[in-house]
Design a protein around this motif. Structure first.
Motif, PDB file in Angstrom:
ATOM      1  N   SER A  14       0.819  -1.191  -0.037  1.00 25.42           N
ATOM      2  CA  SER A  14      -0.078  -0.150   0.147  1.00 25.42           C
ATOM      3  C   SER A  14       0.524   1.126   0.047  1.00 25.42           C
ATOM      4  CB  SER A  14      -0.993   0.145   1.127  1.00 25.42           C
ATOM      5  OG  SER A  14      -0.056   0.125   2.715  1.00 25.42           O
ATOM      6  N   GLY A  15       1.870   1.144   0.030  1.00 26.63           N
ATOM      7  CA  GLY A  15       2.822   2.222   0.422  1.00 26.63           C
ATOM      8  C   GLY A  15       3.034   2.987  -1.263  1.00 26.63           C
ATOM      9  N   GLU A  16       3.998   3.497  -1.061  1.00 24.18           N
ATOM     10  CA  GLU A  16       4.291   4.832  -2.083  1.00 24.18           C
ATOM     11  C   GLU A  16       5.427   3.699  -3.058  1.00 24.18           C
ATOM     12  OE1 GLU A  16       4.950   9.063  -1.679  1.00 24.18           O
ATOM     13  OE2 GLU A  16       2.743   9.382  -1.032  1.00 24.18           O
ATOM     14  N   ASP A  17       5.686   3.240  -2.412  1.00 20.34           N
ATOM     15  CA  ASP A  17       7.005   2.469  -3.161  1.00 20.34           C
ATOM     16  C   ASP A  17       6.484   1.119  -3.555  1.00 20.34           C
ATOM     17  OD1 ASP A  17       9.002   4.333  -1.435  1.00 20.34           O
ATOM     18  OD2 ASP A  17       9.121   3.282   0.095  1.00 20.34           O
ATOM     19  N   ARG A  22       4.513   2.919  -8.484  1.00 20.88           N
ATOM     20  CA  ARG A  22       5.886   3.630  -8.951  1.00 20.88           C
ATOM     21  C   ARG A  22       5.401   3.684 -10.762  1.00 20.88           C
ATOM     22  NH1 ARG A  22       7.445   7.355  -7.251  1.00 20.88           N
ATOM     23  NH2 ARG A  22       7.480   8.017  -9.821  1.00 20.88           N
ATOM     24  N   LYS A  23       5.001   2.474 -11.549  1.00 17.83           N
ATOM     25  CA  LYS A  23       4.375   1.909 -12.481  1.00 17.83           C
ATOM     26  C   LYS A  23       3.347   3.922 -12.925  1.00 17.83           C
ATOM     27  CE  LYS A  23       5.357  -2.771 -13.226  1.00 17.83           C
ATOM     28  NZ  LYS A  23       4.937  -3.923 -13.012  1.00 17.83           N
ATOM     29  N   ARG A  24       2.070   3.254 -12.347  1.00 15.49           N
ATOM     30  CA  ARG A  24       1.521   4.456 -12.448  1.00 15.49           C
ATOM     31  C   ARG A  24       1.622   5.927 -12.542  1.00 15.49           C
ATOM     32  NH1 ARG A  24      -3.422   3.213  -8.075  1.00 15.49           N
ATOM     33  NH2 ARG A  24      -1.666   3.588  -7.161  1.00 15.49           N
ATOM     34  N   ASN A  29       2.910  10.668 -15.556  1.00 13.77           N
ATOM     35  CA  ASN A  29       4.792  11.547 -15.639  1.00 13.77           C
ATOM     36  C   ASN A  29       4.289  11.881 -17.289  1.00 13.77           C
ATOM     37  OD1 ASN A  29       4.555  12.377 -13.081  1.00 13.77           O
ATOM     38  ND2 ASN A  29       6.329  11.112 -12.702  1.00 13.77           N
ATOM     39  N   GLN A  30       4.897  10.201 -18.055  1.00 17.87           N
ATOM     40  CA  GLN A  30       5.158  10.755 -19.648  1.00 17.87           C
ATOM     41  C   GLN A  30       3.910  10.888 -20.018  1.00 17.87           C
ATOM     42  OE1 GLN A  30       7.267   9.599 -20.837  1.00 17.87           O
ATOM     43  NE2 GLN A  30       8.623   9.400 -19.274  1.00 17.87           N
ATOM     44  N   ALA A  31       2.810  10.738 -19.667  1.00 16.83           N
ATOM     45  CA  ALA A  31       1.665  11.363 -20.132  1.00 16.83           C
ATOM     46  C   ALA A  31       1.282  13.116 -20.178  1.00 16.83           C
ATOM     47  CB  ALA A  31       0.421  11.046 -19.323  1.00 16.83           C
ATOM     48  N   VAL A  32       1.450  13.422 -18.656  1.00 16.84           N
ATOM     49  CA  VAL A  32       2.069  15.193 -18.629  1.00 16.84           C
ATOM     50  C   VAL A  32       3.202  15.323 -19.739  1.00 16.84           C
ATOM     51  CG1 VAL A  32       2.363  16.536 -16.702  1.00 16.84           C
ATOM     52  CG2 VAL A  32       0.900  15.164 -16.499  1.00 16.84           C
TER      53      VAL A  32
END
Length: 108
Positions: A14-17, A22-24, A29-32
């Motif tokens: 459940s963590g940010e790690d 990370r994949k999402r 970031n690529q979409a932005v």
């Protein structure tokens, strides 16, 4: 203030790690980045088109000025010819000045 629209999962991943998180984030970031590049490209294309149209407008305005001068000259030439014509009976009953008046809207 709590965030809306985001449900935090419970558990070991459940963590940010987490890999999924990370994949999402990477995909987002690529979409932005793609969106920003596309937006900048569209803005540049629009500015290029605006410049093209301004240049075209300048050329057309000059053409209008030239044609207006030419029309004035031809009107004067015609009037001079009509008033000096030996056979002025051709123009009896015709108001040449009115006919050759400089109308801004010829359709009226």
């Amino acid at each position: 203030m709590p965030r809306r629209g985001r449900v935090k999962k419970e558990g070991p991943e459940s963590g940010e790690d987490s890999d999924e998180y990370r994949k999402r984030r990477d995909r987002n970031n690529q979409a932005v980045k793609r969106s920003r590049v596309k937006s900048k490209q569209k803005t540049q294309e629009t500015m290029n088109r605006v410049n093209e149209l301004r240049n075209e407008n300048t050329v057309l305005e000059e053409k209008v000025k030239t044609l207006t001068k030419e029309l004035g000259f031809l009107k004067e030439l015609f009037l001079a010819h009509a008033s000096n014509s030996v056979d002025s009976s051709k123009f009896d009953g015709i108001d040449l000045q009115k006919m050759l008046a400089d109308d801004s809207n010829p359709s009226q």
